[in-house]
Design a protein around this motif. Sequence first.
Motif, short mmCIF file in Angstrom:
data_model
loop_
_atom_site.label_atom_id
_atom_site.label_comp_id
_atom_site.label_asym_id
_atom_site.label_seq_id
_atom_site.Cartn_x
_atom_site.Cartn_y
_atom_site.Cartn_z
N VAL A 114 4.00 -10.89 5.28
CA VAL A 114 4.52 -9.71 5.86
C VAL A 114 5.71 -10.41 6.77
CG1 VAL A 114 4.50 -7.98 7.57
CG2 VAL A 114 2.86 -8.26 5.98
N SER A 117 5.54 -11.43 10.78
CA SER A 117 4.59 -10.97 11.22
C SER A 117 3.63 -12.11 11.97
CB SER A 117 3.36 -10.51 10.10
OG SER A 117 2.91 -11.47 9.15
N PRO A 120 4.07 -13.12 16.70
CA PRO A 120 2.98 -12.92 17.75
C PRO A 120 1.72 -13.55 17.61
CG PRO A 120 4.11 -10.84 16.80
CD PRO A 120 4.52 -11.97 15.97
N THR A 151 9.03 -8.06 15.55
CA THR A 151 8.24 -9.13 16.03
C THR A 151 8.80 -10.39 16.44
OG1 THR A 151 7.99 -9.60 13.86
CG2 THR A 151 6.14 -8.29 14.62
#
Lengths: 318, 325
Positions: A114, A117, A120, A151
């Motif tokens: 993703v 992703s 974080p 993100t």
Amino acid sequence: MLDKSRLLNIYRKMLEIRYFEEKVFELFGRNLIPGTIHLYTGQEAVAVGVCLALHPQDYITSTHRGHGHAIAKGARLDRIMAEILGKKTGYCKGKGGSMHIADFDVGMLGATAVVGSALPIASGAGLSIKLRGTSQVVACFFGDGASNQGTFHEGINMAAIWNLPVLFVCENNFYAMGTRQSSVMLIENIAERAVAYGIPGITVDGNDVLAVYEAALKAAKRAREGKGPTLLECRTYRQRGHSRFDAATYRPKEEVEAWLKKDPLKRFQAKIIDMGIIKMDEVYQIEQDVIKILEDAVIFAMESPFPEPAEALKDIYA
Amino acid sequence: MRQITYAEALNEALHEEMERDEKVFILGEDVGRFWQGAFKVTKGLAEVFGNERVRDTPISESAIIGVAIGAAITGMRPVAEIMFGDLTTLAMDQIVNQAAKLRYMFGGQTKVPMVVRTPFGAGVSIAAHLSQSFEAWFMHVPGLKVVVPSTPYEAKGLLKTAIRDDNPIMFLEHKLLYPIKKEVPKEEYLIPFGKADIKREGKDVTIISTLFMVHKALAASEILANDGIDVEVVDPRTLLPLDKNALINSVKKTGRVVIVSEDCKTAGVGAEIAALIAEEALDYLDAPIIRVSEPDTPIPFSPILEQFVIPDERRISNAVKKVVH
């Protein structure tokens, strides 16, 4: 300046990635690899330059284009290849495949598909380091495409406010699949976004492995001193398409040719020969060594069994 | 026995676990010393454990969960608070694709020991963005565990178990439960996952319910007792894992079942439990299964509208009468 053995090691690692990816492409063409592939060819200097600046106990996070990151951090070619072929002996027992290589034993916290992703998650590993009081750092690899995800903002900002030891390494290869960077952002240097988080943003030639190494070393030093994260943009180019057999016809021919002239591997080879650090026969020897370990890796992967079908039901819960 | 509120019970669980294990830490929006949690669950914890272990975060739900994951896979045991259940949608990739899947995708190389605490539930007129209940969404994600404590006793015992579990836990609370005061032992205890609790024994009909609906089911049972109907109320306490045996055993005993949940009817918690009973205990049923839930609407604001959609004692009683007669 790095000593001869380290320079040779850089060359060897970049070559391992290059040959590995060419072998993956070949096996994919022979229909031996299920699904899809995203090759790292042309971007080797980024993974190798950054990982050279890390310690064995440091962490990295990776992406769908992650074989090079895993190899640079010290994962084994044979087990990566076995995973890509969906074999039992692969790093993820055949459950992850090309896009999810992980080797926690070498600090490779895994590749996620993703886009964006892992930013974080890398900040979380950084927070963990801070709370546990170790001197590790985390290098988080992602692409120009990921820098448009929410993100990116959330992950970098959190690392910035808490001074977390994270290197946010943006591999800007100028295309998110087929979408040009210039059509999805108005700035040229993604590192400029660092200003918004009050952290250093540095743009380097991502096809110059020593430039990447020096920038990463500086960022890692800063991180270890508790001074927080850095956004390191490495400008590079994928020599193949986005995935599978993508011929990347959306890229101008002149652009491709110009970047091929800046091939990171050839440039580094020429440099160490010019500097008198290495002779052609040594280059040849390294090539032969890499070809040999890659052959062994392919044999290991091809001869490994597939997992039992019921393996699909395992590892859901700890 | 002493009585404390649901919020106090959660607070005690956090306090005890942070004292027991220094790897446990809390992060979330306004959980620190200034606000102490939107529902005061983290009250006083920053003073005891410091700002490092009780971290106020920016309003970044996706990164709150992502950071918890990164910490969890590198040796920590984070407890993340998402202020309202509805806001977990902002972190859905991190919960569903990352926390739940990393262990599996990486062939068991890692584990993700973390807790996400968040309140669901309507009833306080804060409208459609802060009132929904979608426990069922998380039941649909292999790799997660879904915990639904209905009383202060369960809140404390289940949260302590959640923090010690090596998997990502969706710990779903309910806004109307926080002030409820009930008996909680002073001595340490844990409540295992996958063990339902029979909140009221009865022989005529089984009500399966969770969270705040347990209390409405119990209130309805008292009314029904006056009509001579003896209701058994079963609280699964965790939806994933689900204590199938306890549910089926109760159905075998009563032959009738009403499932009460505070979520939309379509593909909700009740749908899964009804399907399970139909698959495994159909022969024991003397009447069709009835689901009492919310209609398929967002939660409206005006109290008269909101109360119209939330299941109440009257609707539960009517459903029970329907399966009994």
